[in-house]
Design a protein around this motif. Sequence first.
Motif, PDB file in Angstrom:
ATOM      1  N   LEU A 448       0.825  -1.204   0.000  1.00  0.00           N
ATOM      2  CA  LEU A 448       0.000   0.000   0.000  1.00  0.00           C
ATOM      3  C   LEU A 448       0.865   1.262   0.000  1.00  0.00           C
ATOM      4  CD1 LEU A 448      -2.851  -0.949   2.514  1.00  0.00           C
ATOM      5  CD2 LEU A 448      -2.922  -1.005   0.021  1.00  0.00           C
ATOM      6  N   TYR A 451       2.373   1.638  -3.632  1.00  0.00           N
ATOM      7  CA  TYR A 451       1.343   2.071  -4.591  1.00  0.00           C
ATOM      8  C   TYR A 451       0.880   3.496  -4.291  1.00  0.00           C
ATOM      9  CZ  TYR A 451       1.000  -2.951  -5.645  1.00  0.00           C
ATOM     10  OH  TYR A 451       1.277  -4.236  -5.994  1.00  0.00           O
ATOM     11  N   GLY A 452       0.664   3.788  -3.002  1.00  0.00           N
ATOM     12  CA  GLY A 452       0.197   5.113  -2.613  1.00  0.00           C
ATOM     13  C   GLY A 452       1.219   6.195  -2.918  1.00  0.00           C
ATOM     14  N   PHE A 493      -3.738   3.170   1.912  1.00  0.00           N
ATOM     15  CA  PHE A 493      -3.347   3.563   0.553  1.00  0.00           C
ATOM     16  C   PHE A 493      -3.679   5.031   0.295  1.00  0.00           C
ATOM     17  CE2 PHE A 493      -4.939   4.408  -3.743  1.00  0.00           C
ATOM     18  CZ  PHE A 493      -3.788   4.204  -4.500  1.00  0.00           C
TER      19      PHE A 493
END
Length: 748
Positions: A448, A451-452, A493
């Motif tokens: 997370l 991706y974040g 996220f």
Amino acid sequence: MNYATELKKYATSQYINSAVRITLAIVVPSIILAHFGLLKEFFLFPLGTSFVGLTDQPGPFIRRRNSLILAVVSFAVVAAIASLLKDFPPLIYVEIIFFGIFFSMIGIYGQRLAAVGSLSLVVLGIFIDGHLTGSNIAKSVLIFFAGCLWFVLVFLVVSRIQPYKLASQMIGENYIELANYLKTKSKFYLENPDFETLQRQVIAQQIKIKNLQEETRETVFKTRKIVNESTTTSRLLMLMFLNSIDLHEKLMTSESDYRKIQESFGDSGFLQFVGEYLVKISDELSNIGIALQSGNKAKPINNIEDEIGLVYDQYFDLRNAKLSPETLENFMILRLILNRITDITDEVKTIYKVFSQDIKLAKSLSTGLDYKKFLPSEEKLNRKVIRDNLSLKSSHFRHSIRITVALLIGYLISKLHFLGIGHSYWILITITAILKPAYSTTKHRNLLRLYGTVTGAVLAYALLFFIHNNTALLLILLFSMILCFSFLKWQYFWAVLFMTVYIFLSFNFLNPGNVNLIFKDRILDTAIAGVVAFAVSYFVLPVWEHTQNIVFMKKSAHSNLKYFEAVMAYFKNQNIGIQDYKLKRKDAVIDLANLSDNFQRMISDPKNQQKRLQKVHQFVNTAHLITAYTASFSQYQKSASDYPEIDIDGWNKKITAELLRTDLLLNQEEPGKEIAIESSITPEDSVEKLLEKRKREIGESDIVNRRDPNRITHLTELKNLTEILELIYDVAKEQRRVAEKLMADLAM
């Protein structure tokens, strides 16, 4: 999904309230400093404010205040020491080892100190190389210290103005999560339900409710204004929270043999009607939760009196058309389900009544409970607890070793000049944020975070490329901060995404035109930290969830035994008070949720560490059913003397013996022969004879069209009570067999 309702839940929640408070505490001084051209010089002021704000965990005022003061002192000391040692590389490694172990170990004393410890390590990462302090260390540390104190002052003022706000929001959130729980259970009644998936969702929601109830219980029961003051607001909040716990037990009683119900009535259309009604009741619970969070009075969305009447009309029509000697028992099960749904409906109506007019009920509330006994257990602040955990057998100590090793590796990598790392402290901050005691949590947060960060960096880059108006960028910065802080505890996220956006915008205000370097450093540092955290969590003293299975199983089996004994004693009018019964219920629900949480984390462990997964899954399911069926048993309003046709003593011995066998097995104790004999006795009931007589009557005469929702025949009560006792015994027996297989595997 009703997006308007979801937005209301979010907009009135404690998360957005806390986020706005932290954001304003940061932004208002920053704007003032920027107005006088001092923001660059005093940048550490809002930074200190943000760090202390992030340590503010929900709870009673005194504990929050004390933890904030501890955070201020801790951050100032760490900042000062790190700044003074920045020019002595050998001592830097020593401070990483000392602070890494110390601040990880204080998590033993609860989540509040764990948050302080984690943020203290973030402060260490910020100040370790002196990037932000400059040459005047004393001035920089004092500015940082002042920023920390500023948030404490904001907290004290807001708490004074809104003493009940947090408790009200947390109680409201309890009702919202109960609504989500009921909405999930409503899907069992819809066409072709996926039983396995829904069961997993129910268990996951149980974990959520348990964690929230623990936090709320501490906040409500240890807030002096709520417990000791006799204001209408304080009494009303106490009543609403206690009501939510009782309602949770009632919702658990709706546990049934859904496969059997679908086989019997799935094609009638009636079950879908029941499912739709449960969704409406869940909407009412959400409405109550939102009203509590916002501080408004709740008004019903639907006329639930008419809605439940329609459900009963459908039931009586179906009964008149399909009742026969062959379907009698199935209709008895259905009648019990409707009775439980009616109980839940009555609870909702009572809550609305309290909200709308019955203020006297709140004023006269007196539970007679000793609230201290219901509070979550916390380790006392003494050195013995630390000493006892300075061992590789302690999961806390193993985690502290892991995080210290990860920080050392991260710092070493940041010193490799050929990598061209410009903001090395981001590596240490990210490691601290990602690396958690459980491997599964670390793995999840790692992905997370990556991706974040990437998504947020791309978004921030685009914003800075296309928008050059400082006012617009400031508004986006403000908006991003609020969203980041509000999502931090439940949508990681999105929290990381908006955190990355506001960090980019903040650096752009301080040092315009440097966005390319920030973009590269942010993504590179996050990737490096992610690899380090993952490798350390996997290879350095990992604590796999399968090693904790038996510990949680023991607790759940024992608390379920005690819960059943308490319910049975209450049913038999034996010497047990309502407080003792509720304590046993609390323990059963908490231990069940902890066991379920352990299993959920185990699923995310590497495949070679998911040992005995199927058997553990079976045990979790049986534990869930035992707790739910015992809760169903607890809802009977009459006592054992009202059911002479049932051998209550026989059932008590039989079920208790079976639960005790599991308890003893898990503790590696041999059950005596007497216990085995008691678990196989046959209760001397006369219910089957009465049931056969009723079947003959139905076969020989026409069905009487009675349509009284409040009328439940004595035979239906007898049959339902017997069936619940049979279900508890059957599931307890299945759980014992699973325990035997587990212990046999462990012995190999």
